[in-house]
Design an enzyme around this catalytic site. Structure first.
Site, PDB file in Angstrom:
ATOM      1  N   GLY A  13       0.783  -1.226   0.000  1.00 30.84           N
ATOM      2  CA  GLY A  13       0.000   0.000   0.000  1.00 30.84           C
ATOM      3  C   GLY A  13       0.817   1.279   0.000  1.00 30.84           C
ATOM      4  O   GLY A  13       0.345   2.306   0.495  1.00 30.84           O
ATOM      5  N   ASN A  15       1.558   3.135  -2.612  1.00 30.31           N
ATOM      6  CA  ASN A  15       0.847   4.108  -3.462  1.00 30.31           C
ATOM      7  C   ASN A  15      -0.370   4.668  -2.732  1.00 30.31           C
ATOM      8  O   ASN A  15      -0.660   5.866  -2.823  1.00 30.31           O
ATOM      9  CB  ASN A  15       0.407   3.453  -4.779  1.00 30.31           C
ATOM     10  CG  ASN A  15       1.518   3.449  -5.807  1.00 30.31           C
ATOM     11  OD1 ASN A  15       1.857   4.488  -6.368  1.00 30.31           O
ATOM     12  ND2 ASN A  15       2.109   2.281  -6.041  1.00 30.31           N
ATOM     13  N   LEU A  90      -8.751  -9.773 -10.763  1.00 32.56           N
ATOM     14  CA  LEU A  90      -9.370  -9.259 -11.976  1.00 32.56           C
ATOM     15  C   LEU A  90     -10.684  -8.551 -11.608  1.00 32.56           C
ATOM     16  O   LEU A  90     -11.436  -9.036 -10.756  1.00 32.56           O
ATOM     17  CB  LEU A  90      -9.656 -10.439 -12.913  1.00 32.56           C
ATOM     18  CG  LEU A  90     -10.086 -10.107 -14.332  1.00 32.56           C
ATOM     19  CD1 LEU A  90      -8.974  -9.367 -15.077  1.00 32.56           C
ATOM     20  CD2 LEU A  90     -10.446 -11.395 -15.073  1.00 32.56           C
ATOM     21  N   ILE A  91     -10.937  -7.418 -12.242  1.00 38.04           N
ATOM     22  CA  ILE A  91     -12.158  -6.656 -11.922  1.00 38.04           C
ATOM     23  C   ILE A  91     -13.343  -7.281 -12.663  1.00 38.04           C
ATOM     24  O   ILE A  91     -13.327  -7.392 -13.896  1.00 38.04           O
ATOM     25  CB  ILE A  91     -11.975  -5.164 -12.326  1.00 38.04           C
ATOM     26  CG1 ILE A  91     -10.784  -4.561 -11.564  1.00 38.04           C
ATOM     27  CG2 ILE A  91     -13.240  -4.362 -12.052  1.00 38.04           C
ATOM     28  CD1 ILE A  91     -10.874  -4.600 -10.052  1.00 38.04           C
ATOM     29  N   ASN A 105      -6.146   1.981 -13.016  1.00 38.14           N
ATOM     30  CA  ASN A 105      -5.116   1.094 -12.466  1.00 38.14           C
ATOM     31  C   ASN A 105      -3.747   1.675 -12.794  1.00 38.14           C
ATOM     32  O   ASN A 105      -3.592   2.397 -13.771  1.00 38.14           O
ATOM     33  CB  ASN A 105      -5.249  -0.295 -13.114  1.00 38.14           C
ATOM     34  CG  ASN A 105      -4.209  -1.264 -12.598  1.00 38.14           C
ATOM     35  OD1 ASN A 105      -3.955  -1.342 -11.386  1.00 38.14           O
ATOM     36  ND2 ASN A 105      -3.575  -2.011 -13.493  1.00 38.14           N
ATOM     37  N   HIS A 107       0.109   0.288 -13.609  1.00 39.75           N
ATOM     38  CA  HIS A 107       0.887  -0.912 -13.921  1.00 39.75           C
ATOM     39  C   HIS A 107       2.365  -0.524 -13.961  1.00 39.75           C
ATOM     40  O   HIS A 107       2.717   0.496 -14.559  1.00 39.75           O
ATOM     41  CB  HIS A 107       0.444  -1.482 -15.272  1.00 39.75           C
ATOM     42  CG  HIS A 107       1.098  -2.793 -15.567  1.00 39.75           C
ATOM     43  ND1 HIS A 107       0.681  -3.967 -14.980  1.00 39.75           N
ATOM     44  CD2 HIS A 107       2.164  -3.103 -16.333  1.00 39.75           C
ATOM     45  CE1 HIS A 107       1.466  -4.956 -15.392  1.00 39.75           C
ATOM     46  NE2 HIS A 107       2.375  -4.456 -16.218  1.00 39.75           N
ATOM     47  N   ASP A 148      -4.933  -5.332 -17.674  1.00 38.34           N
ATOM     48  CA  ASP A 148      -4.001  -4.369 -18.287  1.00 38.34           C
ATOM     49  C   ASP A 148      -4.350  -3.964 -19.718  1.00 38.34           C
ATOM     50  O   ASP A 148      -3.462  -3.652 -20.504  1.00 38.34           O
ATOM     51  CB  ASP A 148      -2.563  -4.935 -18.263  1.00 38.34           C
ATOM     52  CG  ASP A 148      -2.145  -5.325 -16.859  1.00 38.34           C
ATOM     53  OD1 ASP A 148      -2.530  -4.627 -15.913  1.00 38.34           O
ATOM     54  OD2 ASP A 148      -1.414  -6.329 -16.719  1.00 38.34           O
ATOM     55  N   GLU A 177       5.881   6.012  -9.798  1.00 41.93           N
ATOM     56  CA  GLU A 177       4.460   5.849  -9.439  1.00 41.93           C
ATOM     57  C   GLU A 177       4.061   6.872  -8.387  1.00 41.93           C
ATOM     58  O   GLU A 177       3.040   7.554  -8.508  1.00 41.93           O
ATOM     59  CB  GLU A 177       4.211   4.428  -8.898  1.00 41.93           C
ATOM     60  CG  GLU A 177       4.451   3.337  -9.918  1.00 41.93           C
ATOM     61  CD  GLU A 177       4.064   1.949  -9.404  1.00 41.93           C
ATOM     62  OE1 GLU A 177       3.127   1.837  -8.596  1.00 41.93           O
ATOM     63  OE2 GLU A 177       4.703   0.969  -9.829  1.00 41.93           O
TER      64      GLU A 177
HETATM   65  C1  GAR Z   1       3.041  -1.204  -7.618  1.00 39.07           C
HETATM   66  O1  GAR Z   1       4.323  -1.224  -8.198  1.00 39.07           O
HETATM   67  C2  GAR Z   1       1.980  -1.370  -8.691  1.00 39.07           C
HETATM   68  O2  GAR Z   1       2.322  -0.760  -9.898  1.00 39.07           O
HETATM   69  C3  GAR Z   1       1.961  -2.866  -8.840  1.00 39.07           C
HETATM   70  O3  GAR Z   1       2.029  -3.349  -7.535  1.00 39.07           O
HETATM   71  C4  GAR Z   1       2.813  -2.452  -6.744  1.00 39.07           C
HETATM   72  C5  GAR Z   1       2.056  -2.134  -5.482  1.00 39.07           C
HETATM   73  O4  GAR Z   1       2.859  -1.424  -4.595  1.00 39.07           O
HETATM   74  N1  GAR Z   1       0.785  -3.291  -9.530  1.00 39.07           N
HETATM   75  C6  GAR Z   1       0.764  -4.313 -10.386  1.00 39.07           C
HETATM   76  O5  GAR Z   1       1.738  -5.003 -10.622  1.00 39.07           O
HETATM   77  C7  GAR Z   1      -0.590  -4.576 -11.042  1.00 39.07           C
HETATM   78  N2  GAR Z   1      -0.438  -5.419 -12.177  1.00 39.07           N
HETATM   79  P1  GAR Z   1       2.239  -0.714  -3.322  1.00 39.07           P
HETATM   80  O6  GAR Z   1       1.315  -1.725  -2.641  1.00 39.07           O
HETATM   81  O7  GAR Z   1       3.425  -0.402  -2.462  1.00 39.07           O
HETATM   82  O8  GAR Z   1       1.481   0.505  -3.780  1.00 39.07           O
END
Ligand code: GAR
Length: 196
Positions: A13, A15, A90-91, A105, A107, A148, A177
Protein backbone atom coordinates in the site's frame (compact mmCIF):
# COMPACT_ATOMS: atom_id res chain seq x y z
CA UNK A 1 -17.49 19.33 -4.08
CA UNK A 2 -14.66 16.83 -3.72
CA UNK A 3 -14.24 13.78 -5.87
CA UNK A 4 -14.72 10.73 -3.66
CA UNK A 5 -12.20 7.95 -4.18
CA UNK A 6 -11.96 4.32 -3.05
CA UNK A 7 -8.47 2.82 -3.22
CA UNK A 8 -8.19 -0.94 -3.76
CA UNK A 9 -5.02 -2.72 -2.54
CA UNK A 10 -3.66 -6.24 -2.13
CA UNK A 11 -0.30 -5.52 -0.56
CA UNK A 12 1.99 -3.01 1.07
CA UNK A 13 0.00 0.00 0.00
CA UNK A 14 2.79 2.51 -0.60
CA UNK A 15 0.85 4.11 -3.46
CA UNK A 16 -2.23 4.26 -1.23
CA UNK A 17 -0.14 5.92 1.50
CA UNK A 18 1.27 8.57 -0.83
CA UNK A 19 -2.15 9.31 -2.27
CA UNK A 20 -3.96 9.51 1.08
CA UNK A 21 -1.25 11.72 2.57
CA UNK A 22 -1.26 14.03 -0.44
CA UNK A 23 -5.02 14.52 -0.51
CA UNK A 24 -5.39 14.84 3.26
CA UNK A 25 -2.72 17.56 3.26
CA UNK A 26 -4.15 19.34 0.19
CA UNK A 27 -7.92 19.70 0.36
CA UNK A 28 -7.65 22.22 -2.47
CA UNK A 29 -6.88 19.27 -4.78
CA UNK A 30 -10.57 18.38 -4.49
CA UNK A 31 -10.03 14.66 -3.92
CA UNK A 32 -11.07 12.76 -0.83
CA UNK A 33 -10.07 9.16 -0.20
CA UNK A 34 -13.20 7.86 1.53
CA UNK A 35 -12.65 4.08 1.55
CA UNK A 36 -9.89 1.52 1.25
CA UNK A 37 -10.77 -1.94 -0.06
CA UNK A 38 -8.46 -4.93 0.30
CA UNK A 39 -8.79 -8.53 -0.83
CA UNK A 40 -6.40 -9.61 1.92
CA UNK A 41 -6.88 -9.20 5.65
CA UNK A 42 -3.08 -9.02 6.01
CA UNK A 43 -2.50 -6.26 3.43
CA UNK A 44 -0.26 -3.48 4.73
CA UNK A 45 -2.58 -1.02 3.06
CA UNK A 46 -5.18 -1.68 5.77
CA UNK A 47 -2.85 -0.38 8.48
CA UNK A 48 -2.05 2.64 6.33
CA UNK A 49 -5.78 3.43 6.12
CA UNK A 50 -6.42 2.81 9.81
CA UNK A 51 -3.57 5.13 10.83
CA UNK A 52 -5.07 7.87 8.70
CA UNK A 53 -8.67 7.42 9.79
CA UNK A 54 -9.89 5.99 6.48
CA UNK A 55 -12.55 3.25 6.76
CA UNK A 56 -11.74 -0.03 5.09
CA UNK A 57 -13.40 -3.16 3.81
CA UNK A 58 -11.90 -6.61 3.23
CA UNK A 59 -13.65 -8.44 0.38
CA UNK A 60 -13.82 -12.20 0.27
CA UNK A 61 -13.75 -14.29 -2.90
CA UNK A 62 -17.44 -15.19 -2.68
CA UNK A 63 -18.55 -11.61 -2.34
CA UNK A 64 -16.18 -10.51 -5.10
CA UNK A 65 -18.06 -12.76 -7.53
CA UNK A 66 -21.40 -11.06 -6.84
CA UNK A 67 -20.58 -7.67 -5.32
CA UNK A 68 -23.33 -8.17 -2.74
CA UNK A 69 -21.36 -6.48 0.01
CA UNK A 70 -19.01 -4.36 -2.09
CA UNK A 71 -21.48 -2.48 -4.28
CA UNK A 72 -23.64 -1.23 -1.38
CA UNK A 73 -20.47 -0.12 0.43
CA UNK A 74 -19.27 1.87 -2.59
CA UNK A 75 -22.74 3.36 -2.84
CA UNK A 76 -22.89 4.20 0.88
CA UNK A 77 -19.57 6.04 0.69
CA UNK A 78 -20.73 7.77 -2.51
CA UNK A 79 -17.61 6.68 -4.36
CA UNK A 80 -17.07 8.38 -7.74
CA UNK A 81 -13.77 6.85 -8.69
CA UNK A 82 -12.04 3.54 -7.94
CA UNK A 83 -8.25 3.64 -7.87
CA UNK A 84 -6.43 0.31 -8.04
CA UNK A 85 -3.06 0.51 -6.33
CA UNK A 86 -1.39 -2.89 -6.38
CA UNK A 87 -4.74 -4.72 -6.45
CA UNK A 88 -4.32 -8.15 -7.99
CA UNK A 89 -7.77 -9.62 -8.57
CA UNK A 90 -9.37 -9.26 -11.98
CA UNK A 91 -12.16 -6.66 -11.92
CA UNK A 92 -15.51 -8.36 -12.57
CA UNK A 93 -17.99 -7.22 -15.21
CA UNK A 94 -20.56 -5.92 -12.71
CA UNK A 95 -18.02 -3.48 -11.29
CA UNK A 96 -16.82 -2.25 -14.71
CA UNK A 97 -20.48 -1.68 -15.64
CA UNK A 98 -21.31 0.09 -12.38
CA UNK A 99 -18.27 2.40 -12.75
CA UNK A 100 -17.80 2.96 -16.49
CA UNK A 101 -14.48 4.74 -17.11
CA UNK A 102 -14.34 5.38 -13.36
CA UNK A 103 -11.87 2.65 -12.45
CA UNK A 104 -8.16 3.27 -12.99
CA UNK A 105 -5.12 1.09 -12.47
CA UNK A 106 -1.39 1.64 -12.31
CA UNK A 107 0.89 -0.91 -13.92
CA UNK A 108 4.64 -0.95 -13.24
CA UNK A 109 5.76 -1.17 -16.89
CA UNK A 110 5.19 0.45 -20.26
CA UNK A 111 2.06 -1.32 -21.49
CA UNK A 112 1.28 -3.06 -23.79
CA UNK A 113 4.61 -4.65 -22.92
CA UNK A 114 4.94 -6.72 -19.75
CA UNK A 115 1.24 -6.79 -18.98
CA UNK A 116 -1.45 -9.43 -18.67
CA UNK A 117 -2.26 -12.23 -16.28
CA UNK A 118 0.58 -13.10 -13.92
CA UNK A 119 2.46 -9.89 -14.74
CA UNK A 120 2.51 -8.01 -11.48
CA UNK A 121 5.05 -6.74 -8.99
CA UNK A 122 8.45 -8.44 -9.14
CA UNK A 123 7.40 -10.67 -12.08
CA UNK A 124 7.26 -7.57 -14.25
CA UNK A 125 10.67 -6.26 -13.20
CA UNK A 126 12.30 -9.68 -13.59
CA UNK A 127 10.94 -9.92 -17.15
CA UNK A 128 12.16 -6.39 -17.96
CA UNK A 129 15.61 -7.29 -16.63
CA UNK A 130 15.71 -10.61 -18.51
CA UNK A 131 14.89 -8.81 -21.77
CA UNK A 132 17.73 -6.31 -21.20
CA UNK A 133 15.43 -3.31 -21.63
CA UNK A 134 17.07 0.12 -21.53
CA UNK A 135 13.99 1.69 -20.01
CA UNK A 136 10.88 0.80 -18.11
CA UNK A 137 8.15 2.93 -16.62
CA UNK A 138 4.56 3.20 -15.50
CA UNK A 139 1.19 3.07 -17.19
CA UNK A 140 -2.01 4.46 -15.71
CA UNK A 141 -5.06 3.21 -17.57
CA UNK A 142 -8.80 2.73 -17.38
CA UNK A 143 -9.84 -0.74 -16.33
CA UNK A 144 -11.93 -3.15 -18.35
CA UNK A 145 -12.62 -6.84 -17.81
CA UNK A 146 -9.19 -7.97 -19.01
CA UNK A 147 -5.89 -7.52 -17.24
CA UNK A 148 -4.00 -4.37 -18.29
CA UNK A 149 -6.01 -3.69 -21.44
CA UNK A 150 -8.09 -0.55 -20.87
CA UNK A 151 -7.38 2.78 -22.55
CA UNK A 152 -4.12 4.38 -21.48
CA UNK A 153 -4.36 7.70 -19.64
CA UNK A 154 -0.72 8.38 -18.82
CA UNK A 155 2.72 6.85 -19.21
CA UNK A 156 6.15 7.88 -17.95
CA UNK A 157 9.47 6.18 -18.60
CA UNK A 158 12.63 5.81 -16.58
CA UNK A 159 16.06 4.92 -17.96
CA UNK A 160 17.59 1.77 -16.57
CA UNK A 161 21.22 1.13 -15.80
CA UNK A 162 22.48 -2.15 -17.30
CA UNK A 163 23.65 -3.06 -13.80
CA UNK A 164 20.21 -2.58 -12.22
CA UNK A 165 18.83 -5.63 -10.45
CA UNK A 166 15.09 -6.35 -10.68
CA UNK A 167 14.83 -4.90 -7.17
CA UNK A 168 16.53 -1.67 -8.28
CA UNK A 169 14.25 -1.48 -11.32
CA UNK A 170 11.29 -1.90 -8.96
CA UNK A 171 12.53 0.98 -6.81
CA UNK A 172 13.01 3.31 -9.78
CA UNK A 173 9.56 2.47 -11.10
CA UNK A 174 7.88 2.83 -7.69
CA UNK A 175 9.38 6.31 -7.27
CA UNK A 176 7.81 7.24 -10.59
CA UNK A 177 4.46 5.85 -9.44
CA UNK A 178 4.55 7.86 -6.23
CA UNK A 179 5.35 11.06 -8.12
CA UNK A 180 2.61 10.67 -10.71
CA UNK A 181 -0.38 8.58 -9.64
CA UNK A 182 -1.97 11.20 -7.39
CA UNK A 183 -1.50 13.89 -10.06
CA UNK A 184 -3.32 11.80 -12.64
CA UNK A 185 -6.11 10.97 -10.17
CA UNK A 186 -6.45 14.66 -9.34
CA UNK A 187 -6.85 15.42 -13.03
CA UNK A 188 -9.61 12.89 -13.71
CA UNK A 189 -13.25 13.87 -13.90
CA UNK A 190 -15.63 12.26 -11.44
CA UNK A 191 -18.82 10.81 -12.86
CA UNK A 192 -21.10 13.12 -10.92
CA UNK A 193 -19.80 15.88 -13.17
CA UNK A 194 -20.86 19.43 -12.38
CA UNK A 195 -18.29 21.39 -10.45
CA UNK A 196 -15.78 18.56 -10.04
C1 GAR B 1 3.04 -1.20 -7.62
O1 GAR B 1 4.32 -1.22 -8.20
C2 GAR B 1 1.98 -1.37 -8.69
O2 GAR B 1 2.32 -0.76 -9.90
C3 GAR B 1 1.96 -2.87 -8.84
O3 GAR B 1 2.03 -3.35 -7.53
C4 GAR B 1 2.81 -2.45 -6.74
C5 GAR B 1 2.06 -2.13 -5.48
O4 GAR B 1 2.86 -1.42 -4.59
N1 GAR B 1 0.78 -3.29 -9.53
C6 GAR B 1 0.76 -4.31 -10.39
O5 GAR B 1 1.74 -5.00 -10.62
C7 GAR B 1 -0.59 -4.58 -11.04
N2 GAR B 1 -0.44 -5.42 -12.18
P1 GAR B 1 2.24 -0.71 -3.32
O6 GAR B 1 1.31 -1.73 -2.64
O7 GAR B 1 3.42 -0.40 -2.46
O8 GAR B 1 1.48 0.50 -3.78
Amino acid sequence: MSKRVAIFVSGGGSNARVMIDRFQAHPEDGVEVVLLVSNKASAGGLAVAAERGIPSLVVKRDDWKTGKELLPALEAYRVDLIVLAGFLWLIPGYLVQAYPKQIVNIHPALLPNYGGKGMYGHHVHQAVKAAGEKESGITIHYVNENYDEGDIIFQAAVRLDPEDSPQQIAERVLRLEHGNYWRVVRGLQARRGGDL
